[in-house]
Design an enzyme around this catalytic site. Structure first.
Site, PDB file in Angstrom:
ATOM      1  N   ASN A  56      91.225  82.393 113.156  1.00 25.82           N
ATOM      2  CA  ASN A  56      90.342  83.262 112.403  1.00 25.82           C
ATOM      3  C   ASN A  56      91.049  84.427 111.730  1.00 25.82           C
ATOM      4  OD1 ASN A  56      87.656  84.668 111.825  1.00 25.82           O
ATOM      5  ND2 ASN A  56      88.615  86.115 113.254  1.00 25.82           N
TER       6      ASN A  56
ATOM      7  N   TYR B 200      93.614  85.490  97.076  1.00 18.55           N
ATOM      8  CA  TYR B 200      92.808  85.286  98.281  1.00 18.55           C
ATOM      9  C   TYR B 200      92.145  83.911  98.232  1.00 18.55           C
ATOM     10  CZ  TYR B 200      89.317  86.043 101.935  1.00 18.55           C
ATOM     11  OH  TYR B 200      88.525  85.921 103.058  1.00 18.55           O
TER      12      TYR B 200
ATOM     13  N   LYS C  30      92.624  80.668 100.800  1.00 21.26           N
ATOM     14  CA  LYS C  30      91.506  80.037 101.506  1.00 21.26           C
ATOM     15  C   LYS C  30      91.281  78.595 101.046  1.00 21.26           C
ATOM     16  CE  LYS C  30      90.449  83.316 104.355  1.00 21.26           C
ATOM     17  NZ  LYS C  30      90.625  83.114 105.809  1.00 21.26           N
TER      18      LYS C  30
ATOM     19  N   THR D   4      81.204  92.909 108.405  1.00 22.43           N
ATOM     20  CA  THR D   4      82.402  93.102 109.207  1.00 22.43           C
ATOM     21  C   THR D   4      83.180  94.303 108.669  1.00 22.43           C
ATOM     22  OG1 THR D   4      83.791  91.720 107.781  1.00 22.43           O
ATOM     23  CG2 THR D   4      82.594  90.604 109.572  1.00 22.43           C
TER      24      THR D   4
END
Length: 249
Positions: free
Chosen positions: A90, A156, A160, A191
Site C-alpha cells: 500500500n 503519478y 499507478k 486521508t
C-alpha cells in the site's frame, strides 16, 4: 466480514490512512499483522491499537524504496508468526501535480522508487516466501489514476498504471501456484495524502465523484480484506475500483 482467522499478513504504509484502516480490518478479521511504515511512531501506534483490541501485531520500520527493507519486512513476518499468507502493498507517494515538461527529474525518480520499484521489491520477497509455504494472496494499491488519465498527474498516473499492469502479469505468473494477485483502485479518499494534495480540504473533490462524496479509508479496507480472503478465491489479476463511480464516467 471476510474471515482471515489463522492467517499472517503484512501491510506497507500501515501507519496512516488506508494502510492503518486496513491493518485494523485485517486484525478484526482474525489475521496476525506485520505493519511496515517509514514513520515508526505511527506504525507502533497502530500495533498498540490492534493489541489493545485483542489482536496480534508487530511493527517493522520499512522504506519500500530499499529492497533490503522489503526483504526484512517479509522475514519479520516469518520470524514473528511463522509464515506469510497475505500482503497489502500500500505504501505510496503522490509526486507533483504539474504538466509533464515541468516535472522535476529527482522527484520523479523518488516517485517511481516508492510507487513502482517498492511494489516490485515487496512482491518479489512476498512471493518467494509464499511459494515456500504453499500459496497466499496479495493486494496492491493502484488508483483510479492507474485506470484513467488526469491532467497534471502524468508521472503519478504512470506509476499507478505500472502497478495495474504488474498486478495482471504477476497474477498470470502464479495463477497455477496458489497465489492470487489483485489490486484496489481507490478514488478520492479522506486521508492525510489527499488533505495535503488539496490544501487541507479533501472534500473539495466531492463534486468529482458520482456518489457526491469522497470515500473513507475503511471502505477501501473492506475491499482489500475481501480480496485477501477466501471469499475472493476465484478472483485474480483484477484491479477493483473503489471510487464512488468515478471510473464509470
Amino acid at each position: 466480514m471476510a474471515d482471515l482467522v489463522g492467517k499472517v499478513g503484512l501491510i506497507t504504509g500501515g501507519g496512516s490512512g488506508i494502510g492503518r484502516a486496513t491493518a485494523l480490518a485485517m486484525a478484526d478479521a482474525g489475521a496476525a499483522v506485520v505493519i511496515g511504515n517509514r514513520d515508526a511512531s505511527k506504525g507502533e501506534a497502530v500495533v498498540d491499537l490492534i493489541r489493545g483490541r485483542g489482536g496480534k501485531a508487530c511493527f517493522q520500520k520499512t522504506d519500500v524504496a530499499q529492497p533490503e527493507d522489503a526483504k526484512a519486512l517479509v522475514a519479520r513476518a516469518v520470524s514473528e508468526f511463522g509464515r506469510l499468507d497475505l500482503a497489502f502493498n500500500n505504501a505510496g507517494i503522490d509526486g507533483e501535480q504539474v504538466p509533464l515538461h515541468e516535472q522535476d527529474i529527482a522527484k520523479a525518480s523518488a516517485l517511481f522508487d516508492v510507487n513502482l520499484k517498492g511494489v516490485f521489491y515487496c512482491m518479489k520477497f512476498e512471493i518467494e516466501q509464499m511459494l515456500r509455504s504453499g500459496g497466499g494472496a496479495i493486494v496492491n494499491t493502484s488508483s483510479i489514476f492507474g485506470l484513467n488519465g488526469y491532467p497534471g498527474w502524468s508521472l503519478y498516473a504512470a506509476s499507478k498504471h505500472a502497478v495495474t499492469g504488474m498486478t495482471k502479469s504477476a497474477a498470470l505468473d502464479y495463477a497455477k501456484r496458489n497465489i492470487r494477485v489483485n489490486a484496489v483502485g481507490p478514488g478520492p479518499v479522506e486521508t492525510p495524502l489527499l488533505a495535503k494534495g488539496t490544501g487541507g480540504d479533501p472534500n473539495s473533490y466531492s463534486a468529482f465523484v458520482p456518489m457526491g462524496r469522497i470515500g473513507q479509508p475503511e471502505e477501501i479496507a473492506d475491499a482489500v480484506v475481501w480480496l485477501l480472503s477466501d471469499a475472493a478465491r476465484y478472483v485474480t489479476g483484477h484491479t477493483l475500483p473503489v471510487d464512488g463511480g468515478v471510473c464509470a464516467q
